[in-house]
Write an enzyme that holds these catalytic residues in place. Sequence first.
Site, mmCIF file in Angstrom:
data_model
loop_
_atom_site.group_PDB
_atom_site.id
_atom_site.type_symbol
_atom_site.label_atom_id
_atom_site.label_comp_id
_atom_site.label_asym_id
_atom_site.label_seq_id
_atom_site.Cartn_x
_atom_site.Cartn_y
_atom_site.Cartn_z
ATOM 1 N N LYS A 37 0.842 -1.202 0.000
ATOM 2 C CA LYS A 37 0.000 0.000 0.000
ATOM 3 C C LYS A 37 0.876 1.250 0.000
ATOM 4 C CE LYS A 37 -3.853 -2.295 2.246
ATOM 5 N NZ LYS A 37 -4.461 -2.743 3.506
ATOM 6 N N GLN A 49 -4.862 -1.323 9.671
ATOM 7 C CA GLN A 49 -4.785 -2.667 9.099
ATOM 8 C C GLN A 49 -5.416 -3.682 10.057
ATOM 9 O OE1 GLN A 49 -3.415 -3.404 5.948
ATOM 10 N NE2 GLN A 49 -4.266 -5.432 6.334
ATOM 11 N N ASP A 52 -11.321 3.004 4.237
ATOM 12 C CA ASP A 52 -11.758 1.593 4.183
ATOM 13 C C ASP A 52 -13.282 1.500 4.164
ATOM 14 O OD1 ASP A 52 -9.991 -0.461 3.856
ATOM 15 O OD2 ASP A 52 -9.460 -0.640 5.976
#
Length: 296
Positions: free
Chosen positions: A54, A98, A121
Amino acid sequence: MSAQIIDGKVFAAQLRSRVAGQVKRLKEDHRITPGLAVVLVGADPASEVYVRNKGRQTTEAGMSSFEYKLPTDTSQADLLALIERLNSDPEVHGILVQLPLPKHLNADLVINAIDPAKDVDGFHVSNVGLLGTGQNAMVPCTPLGCLMMLRGHLGDLSGLEAVVVGRSNIVGKPMAQLLLGANCTVTMAHSRTRDLASICRRADILVAAVGRPKMIRGDWIKAGATVIDVGINRVARDGKPHLVGDVDFSSAAEIAGAITPVPGGVGPVTIACLLANTVTACCRAHGLPAPEGLAV
Ligand code: NDP
């Protein structure tokens, strides 16, 4: 094999290039650099690889990447304090924590501490509610990527029968919402669904997000259907680790009209959508419209 392969690597490269174009425009026209902060707690090797990828793709697209690697024993209070700092940092437009988090941390509390406008997200309850009511939301990256690939392949999805197998908060439920928003007739299936095979056979669009290697076979698929395989399952083949999807690719490809492979299907598009969401969040934060083709 008759099915057309929907190549996620090619699709992701095109999306990343659109993102990079928008980043260049934001820098040149507005002197703004979109920034993404990724927070990793602990040392899970798979998560470390995701976070590294990422970060690399973020900088390759011309954006700022901020990485926070915290020890496994980080307290909830310390993690929330970091999120608070990132929420008020004007250089950070997107925040991603994460998952999974170590067991002693409350993931719901942590996710809901993120400013919804920076929740790239799309897991914050506000964004879940906005998506559910058809308003401008940050949309979870994996289902967003699936929808983009479906639109890229099929164009208008109106009236198509869609079956989503799996009802998780991160894939199945938002996928169903997006397909409903695209005017599909949507069925959601899960572990208690009766006669799953016959339900799958109805689908013009079949999305598999289950986490069971090769569970969906060719004889569950309607001729000509478009199959999106979200599953990533690690299995051993010849003593070596190997990735397979939730769909039995070889039998499915005999009957489907189009199918995403694993690996090289949904996975690469998911990260590209994270970059797209960061640009969308950045534009909205500065009162600019979200760029065409990066948001839904
Ligand atoms: P979850 O484990 O959270 O959810 C799995 C879902 O599948 C549940 O709703 C479960 O039903 C359902 N299910 C389990 N067994 C069956 C069965 N035998 N028949 C029908 N339904 C079943 O998984 P996720 O949604 O997080 O992930 C799904 C897959 O997608 C995984 O392989 C994961 O690795 C992959 N993934 C890939 C991503 C990518 O970028 N490509 C991103 C995220 C996930 P119930 O609710 O009843 O238990």
